[in-house]
Design an enzyme around this catalytic site. Structure first.
Site, PDB file in Angstrom:
ATOM      1  N   HIS A 178     -15.210  -5.033  10.251  1.00  0.00           N
ATOM      2  CA  HIS A 178     -14.997  -3.699  10.813  1.00  0.00           C
ATOM      3  C   HIS A 178     -16.332  -2.986  10.970  1.00  0.00           C
ATOM      4  CE1 HIS A 178     -10.687  -3.100   8.995  1.00  0.00           C
ATOM      5  NE2 HIS A 178     -10.834  -4.284   9.553  1.00  0.00           N
ATOM      6  N   HIS A 215      -3.742   1.048  16.194  1.00  0.00           N
ATOM      7  CA  HIS A 215      -2.943   1.567  15.070  1.00  0.00           C
ATOM      8  C   HIS A 215      -1.586   2.129  15.499  1.00  0.00           C
ATOM      9  CE1 HIS A 215      -6.973   1.767  12.911  1.00  0.00           C
ATOM     10  NE2 HIS A 215      -6.225   0.935  12.224  1.00  0.00           N
ATOM     11  N   GLU A 248      -9.101 -11.534   9.530  1.00  0.00           N
ATOM     12  CA  GLU A 248      -9.752 -10.244   9.246  1.00  0.00           C
ATOM     13  C   GLU A 248     -10.451 -10.294   7.894  1.00  0.00           C
ATOM     14  OE1 GLU A 248      -7.002  -6.974   9.130  1.00  0.00           O
ATOM     15  OE2 GLU A 248      -8.606  -5.468   9.104  1.00  0.00           O
ATOM     16  N   TRP A 283       2.280   6.553  12.414  1.00  0.00           N
ATOM     17  CA  TRP A 283       1.250   6.507  11.394  1.00  0.00           C
ATOM     18  C   TRP A 283      -0.082   6.141  12.011  1.00  0.00           C
ATOM     19  CZ3 TRP A 283      -1.539   2.131  10.861  1.00  0.00           C
ATOM     20  CH2 TRP A 283      -2.562   2.201   9.913  1.00  0.00           C
ATOM     21  N   ARG A 340      -0.234 -11.354  13.342  1.00  0.00           N
ATOM     22  CA  ARG A 340      -1.000 -10.874  12.192  1.00  0.00           C
ATOM     23  C   ARG A 340      -0.189 -10.714  10.914  1.00  0.00           C
ATOM     24  NH1 ARG A 340      -5.441  -8.579  11.967  1.00  0.00           N
ATOM     25  NH2 ARG A 340      -4.857  -6.567  11.096  1.00  0.00           N
ATOM     26  N   GLU A 394       0.781  -6.744  11.498  1.00  0.00           N
ATOM     27  CA  GLU A 394       0.387  -6.500  10.102  1.00  0.00           C
ATOM     28  C   GLU A 394       1.471  -5.776   9.311  1.00  0.00           C
ATOM     29  OE1 GLU A 394      -3.236  -4.184  10.895  1.00  0.00           O
ATOM     30  OE2 GLU A 394      -2.224  -2.481   9.988  1.00  0.00           O
ATOM     31  N   ASP A 411      -8.454  -1.716  17.290  1.00  0.00           N
ATOM     32  CA  ASP A 411      -7.138  -1.483  16.699  1.00  0.00           C
ATOM     33  C   ASP A 411      -6.620  -0.114  17.159  1.00  0.00           C
ATOM     34  OD1 ASP A 411      -4.919  -1.271  15.085  1.00  0.00           O
ATOM     35  OD2 ASP A 411      -5.934  -1.901  13.243  1.00  0.00           O
ATOM     36  N   GLU A 431      -5.360  -4.527  19.233  1.00  0.00           N
ATOM     37  CA  GLU A 431      -4.390  -4.689  18.134  1.00  0.00           C
ATOM     38  C   GLU A 431      -3.409  -3.519  18.060  1.00  0.00           C
ATOM     39  OE1 GLU A 431      -6.418  -5.429  14.472  1.00  0.00           O
ATOM     40  OE2 GLU A 431      -4.848  -4.478  13.278  1.00  0.00           O
ATOM     41  N   ARG A 438     -14.567  -5.746  14.902  1.00  0.00           N
ATOM     42  CA  ARG A 438     -13.615  -4.714  15.326  1.00  0.00           C
ATOM     43  C   ARG A 438     -14.349  -3.380  15.302  1.00  0.00           C
ATOM     44  NH1 ARG A 438      -8.589  -2.135  11.867  1.00  0.00           N
ATOM     45  NH2 ARG A 438     -10.132  -0.517  11.449  1.00  0.00           N
ATOM     46  N   ASN A 440       0.817  -1.213   0.000  1.00  0.00           N
ATOM     47  CA  ASN A 440       0.000   0.000   0.000  1.00  0.00           C
ATOM     48  C   ASN A 440       0.857   1.273   0.000  1.00  0.00           C
ATOM     49  OD1 ASN A 440      -2.349   1.483   0.118  1.00  0.00           O
ATOM     50  ND2 ASN A 440      -2.757   1.075   2.287  1.00  0.00           N
ATOM     51  N   TYR A 442      -8.270   7.795  11.969  1.00  0.00           N
ATOM     52  CA  TYR A 442      -7.974   6.750  10.988  1.00  0.00           C
ATOM     53  C   TYR A 442      -8.792   5.498  11.313  1.00  0.00           C
ATOM     54  CZ  TYR A 442      -5.780   3.323   8.101  1.00  0.00           C
ATOM     55  OH  TYR A 442      -5.596   2.342   7.171  1.00  0.00           O
ATOM     56  N   HIS A 449      -3.823 -10.251   8.875  1.00  0.00           N
ATOM     57  CA  HIS A 449      -4.293  -8.984   8.301  1.00  0.00           C
ATOM     58  C   HIS A 449      -5.130  -9.296   7.049  1.00  0.00           C
ATOM     59  CE1 HIS A 449      -2.749  -4.920   6.472  1.00  0.00           C
ATOM     60  NE2 HIS A 449      -3.921  -4.766   7.040  1.00  0.00           N
ATOM     61  N   ASP A 459      -6.410  -3.414   1.162  1.00  0.00           N
ATOM     62  CA  ASP A 459      -5.194  -3.211   0.362  1.00  0.00           C
ATOM     63  C   ASP A 459      -4.433  -4.514   0.121  1.00  0.00           C
ATOM     64  OD1 ASP A 459      -4.922  -2.425   3.266  1.00  0.00           O
ATOM     65  OD2 ASP A 459      -2.801  -2.583   2.787  1.00  0.00           O
TER      66      ASP A 459
HETATM   67  O1  KDG Z   1      -2.196  -0.618   4.580  1.00  0.00           O
HETATM   68  C1  KDG Z   1      -2.508  -0.484   5.934  1.00  0.00           C
HETATM   69  C2  KDG Z   1      -3.913  -0.945   6.234  1.00  0.00           C
HETATM   70  O2  KDG Z   1      -4.186  -2.199   5.716  1.00  0.00           O
HETATM   71  C3  KDG Z   1      -4.148  -0.950   7.718  1.00  0.00           C
HETATM   72  O3  KDG Z   1      -4.114   0.350   8.199  1.00  0.00           O
HETATM   73  C4  KDG Z   1      -5.478  -1.540   8.095  1.00  0.00           C
HETATM   74  O4  KDG Z   1      -4.906  -1.507  10.414  1.00  0.00           O
HETATM   75  C5  KDG Z   1      -5.487  -2.048   9.494  1.00  0.00           C
HETATM   76  C6  KDG Z   1      -6.209  -3.285   9.741  1.00  0.00           C
HETATM   77  O5  KDG Z   1      -6.099  -3.772  10.850  1.00  0.00           O
HETATM   78  O6  KDG Z   1      -6.856  -3.774   8.821  1.00  0.00           O
HETATM   79 MG    MG Z   2      -4.575  -2.972  12.022  1.00  0.00          MG
END
Ligand code: KDG
Ligand code: MG
Length: 402
Positions: free
Chosen positions: A122, A212, A339, A402, A283, A262, A210, A236, A147, A37, A159, A312, A316
């Protein structure tokens, strides 16, 4: 059998995907996902300029030796670009082998260990009540593990939460968007979200969240502790995991189960996490972790440490990766959950696949190989469009995770 040619396709049916096709002298071909991605073209160049020329005339049945050749033989090991390129080749080799033996791939990985693969989806909302409603919609679709992410009061864009009620997509066209992050606002908000979810839905569903990578270990420990009454299936990516030892601190303070990986691309990213039992779910994906060959080894390594898989599966990753994950999940013993973030309707006609979703679970299908076919003519109608994940800054302007 010999590999005679290889093609790398880039197409963008709703989002960018990179696809590798290996062609043999016996007319059978294999497919691999090479999507990274926001860095798609780096993998294309790595494959076309450096790996594909070394593949011609090789025996595609020698998947272990070819993997080692590209991993050990290059001198420059690991890293997401390298490992995504190797993964694409590895997936295509397994696809080819299973097709030529006329069996679905899971039969070569150990056969069926379970009837179906449980998935989580999600649910999101701009605020807590919108997220609660979205969870209800997903329960109606049969999901039993969800999630949940919601907007955080005082943070303009969160995000993982779609804008204006739309589904979120993990990349946006054009240059990277810059967002503002506040850990204190987030930490105050998330327990309220899960308290409300348990009030409304009781124990009928599994809940996941998540973070992140946005927290420090002590902040993650606080969040894990605050979420304990709501019995999450997992928390996560609580911290960015370059420092694997950081999870010792989180683990010391909370019994909320932890999932990570991931962004990992090698077993070395998670050896400490697994062997010290610092996480519960790993993951790392087939596409970014070097392919089916190393993912099978990772799953087997994790098994005696009571670590289960939770691959994961965001949009993407192309349907080729989803198919590969479903075949692996079907065969291994220590599968946890998969997922499932369904692709945009434009994607499936380009990647026609045999896997199916029903009532909170998925099946890999019984077609030979991975069970995915790539429609090159249709894909050509969707040219590459630059798109990136957002960038994150703290409220004082400092660049943050990020
Ligand atoms: O490319 C990054 C995404 O796939 C990611 O941010 C998605 O955190 C994510 C998830 O758990 O699916
Ligand atoms: Mg994630």
């Amino acid at each position: 059998m010999k590999i005679t040619d290889a093609k790398v396709f880039v197409s963008s049916p709703s989002r960018n995907f990179v696809t590798l096709k290996l062609i043999t002298d016996e007319g059978i071909h294999g497919l691999g996902d090479a999507t990274l991605n926001g860095r798609e073209k780096a993998v294309v160049a790595y494959l076309q300029d450096h790996l594909v020329p070394c593949l011609i005339d090789r025996d595609p049945f020698q998947s272990e030796d070819i993997w080692q050749y590209f991993y050990r033989g290059s001198y420059w090991r690991r890293g997401p670009v390298t490992m995504t390129a190797i993964a694409a080749i590895d997936m295509a080799l397994w696809d080819l082998k299973a097709k030529s033996l006329n069996v679905p791939l899971y039969q070569l990985l150990g056969g069926k260990s379970r009837a179906s693969v449980q998935v989580y989806c999600h649910a999101t909302g701009a605020d807590i009540e919108a997220a609660v409603d979205d969870v209800g919609r997903h329960i109606e679709q049969g999901y039993r593990a969800i999630r949940v992410q919601s907007g955080v009061p005082g943070i303009a864009a969160t995000y993982g939460v779609g804008k204006q009620g739309r589904k979120y997509e993990p990349a946006q066209e054009g240059m990277p968007e810059e967002c503002v992050w506040s850990t204190s606002k987030y930490l105050a908000h998330v327990p309220q979200l899960f308290r409300r979810l348990r009030d409304v839905y009781g124990d009928r569903i599994e809940l996941l969240h998540d973070a992140h990578h946005r927290l420090t270990p002590i902040e993650a420990a606080r969040l894990g502790k605050d979420l304990e009454p709501f019995r999450l299936l997992w928390l996560e990516d609580p911290v960015s995991a370059e420092l694997q030892e950081g999870f010792r601190l989180i683990r010391r303070h909370t019994v909320t189960p932890l999932a990570v990986g991931e962004v990992f691309n090698s077993v070395h990213d998670c050896l400490t996490l697994i062997t010290e039992q610092l996480v519960d779910y790993i993951r790392m994906t087939v596409v970014h972790g070097g392919g089916i060959t190393p993912i099978m080894k990772l799953a087997h390594l994790a098994e005696p440490y009571h670590v289960r898989t939770g691959f994961h599966g965001a949009t993407d990753l192309s349907p080729i990766t989803m198919a590969a994950a479903l075949h692996v999940n079907t065969a291994i013993n220590n599968f946890g959950i998969q997922e499932h973030m369904p692709h945009d309707p434009l994607v499936d006609p380009v990647f026609r696949h045999g896997y199916t979703y029903e009532a909170g679970s998925m099946l890999p299908g019984e077609e030979p190989g991975l069970g995915v076919e790539y429609d090159e003519a249709l894909a050509a109608q969707y040219p590459y469009r630059p798109a990136y994940l957002p960038v994150n800054r703290r409220e004082d302007g400092t660049l943050w995770n990020w």
